[in-house]
Design a protein around this motif. Structure first.
Motif, PDB file in Angstrom:
ATOM      1  N   TYR A   1       0.743  -1.199  -0.136  1.00 16.01           N
ATOM      2  CA  TYR A   1      -0.025   0.013  -0.199  1.00 16.01           C
ATOM      3  C   TYR A   1       0.721   1.227  -0.177  1.00 16.01           C
ATOM      4  O   TYR A   1       0.312   2.381  -0.509  1.00 16.01           O
TER       5      TYR A   1
ATOM      6  N   ARG B   1      -7.893   0.604  -4.569  1.00 14.32           N
ATOM      7  CA  ARG B   1      -8.744   1.298  -3.811  1.00 14.32           C
ATOM      8  C   ARG B   1      -8.022   2.290  -2.793  1.00 14.32           C
ATOM      9  O   ARG B   1      -8.291   3.536  -2.722  1.00 14.32           O
ATOM     10  N   ARG B   2      -6.952   1.663  -2.126  1.00 14.80           N
ATOM     11  CA  ARG B   2      -6.241   2.231  -1.172  1.00 14.80           C
ATOM     12  C   ARG B   2      -5.180   3.243  -1.614  1.00 14.80           C
ATOM     13  O   ARG B   2      -4.973   4.480  -1.101  1.00 14.80           O
TER      14      ARG B   2
ATOM     15  N   ASN C   1      -7.642  -5.217  -6.169  1.00 13.91           N
ATOM     16  CA  ASN C   1      -8.700  -4.191  -6.087  1.00 13.91           C
ATOM     17  C   ASN C   1      -8.631  -3.364  -4.663  1.00 13.91           C
ATOM     18  O   ASN C   1      -8.720  -2.081  -4.716  1.00 13.91           O
ATOM     19  N   GLN C   2      -8.272  -4.205  -3.352  1.00 15.34           N
ATOM     20  CA  GLN C   2      -8.266  -3.259  -2.451  1.00 15.34           C
ATOM     21  C   GLN C   2      -6.958  -2.443  -2.360  1.00 15.34           C
ATOM     22  O   GLN C   2      -6.899  -1.245  -2.000  1.00 15.34           O
ATOM     23  N   CYS C   3      -5.773  -2.811  -2.917  1.00  9.33           N
ATOM     24  CA  CYS C   3      -4.620  -1.765  -2.916  1.00  9.33           C
ATOM     25  C   CYS C   3      -5.095  -0.751  -4.189  1.00  9.33           C
ATOM     26  O   CYS C   3      -4.460   0.190  -3.568  1.00  9.33           O
TER      27      CYS C   3
ATOM     28  N   MET D   1      -7.016  -8.668  -3.579  1.00  7.22           N
ATOM     29  CA  MET D   1      -5.943  -7.853  -2.944  1.00  7.22           C
ATOM     30  C   MET D   1      -5.584  -6.724  -3.739  1.00  7.22           C
ATOM     31  O   MET D   1      -5.436  -5.501  -3.504  1.00  7.22           O
TER      32      MET D   1
END
Length: 164
Positions: free
Chosen positions: A21, A118-119, A114-116, A112
């Motif tokens: 991240y 967004r973050r 997609n989460q990265c 993971m």
């Protein structure tokens, strides 16, 4: 350079280190482009998902083509004769297990990523908002930033100039 100066004067604006991240590449990319992201983490997660697709397909093909010996039907089986069938046909739990394996090994890296993403977007937006707020408070930084990013100082390196 204005973004670098902003980070040097506001070190608390940088999120804590995280390999996916928030790492040094994220800082460098943000200073250059204004986008918080890391190509290394993105390519790692994307290539992991892609390689797991290949792995799952290979396992499914192997389960469909591997032959196992089972007792023949009827009297012949009692006499010790065998016949060959595919591994998937002899064990009905192989196909759902392969499906679960594929869903996990492909899905987890994709989730993971997609989460990265967004973050990264959230961090980039927060840093850009803080940077421009700081730039508006300091007229010299604001004028320098606008002049640099709006090509008021002439054509940028790599851009073709218009000839009239």
């Amino acid at each position: 350079l204005a973004r670098v100066h902003f980070l040097l004067t506001h070190p608390t604006a940088i999120p804590n280190y995280h390999v996916l991240y928030s790492n040094c590449e994220c800082v460098a990319v943000w200073c250059k482009t204004g986008h918080w992201s890391t190509l290394q983490a993105a390519s790692l997660l994307e290539s992991t998902a892609a390689s797991q697709i290949k792995s799952t397909s290979t396992l499914a093909a192997a389960a469909a083509h591997v032959q196992v010996s089972v007792p023949a039907s009827g009297v012949w089986g009692w006499m010790g004769y065998t016949t060959k069938i595919s591994l998937a046909a002899s064990n009905p739990y192989v196909i759902p297990a392969l499906g679960a394996y594929g869903a996990l090994t492909v899905g987890i890296p994709a989730i993971m990523y997609n989460q990265c993403h967004r973050r990264w977007q959230k961090t980039g937006d927060a840093l850009n908002q803080a940077f421009w707020q700081h730039a508006m408070d300091d007229p010299d930084v604001f004028a320098e930033s606008l002049a640099h990013w709006s090509t008021l100082e002439g054509p940028r390196v790599g851009c073709a100039s218009v000839v009239e």
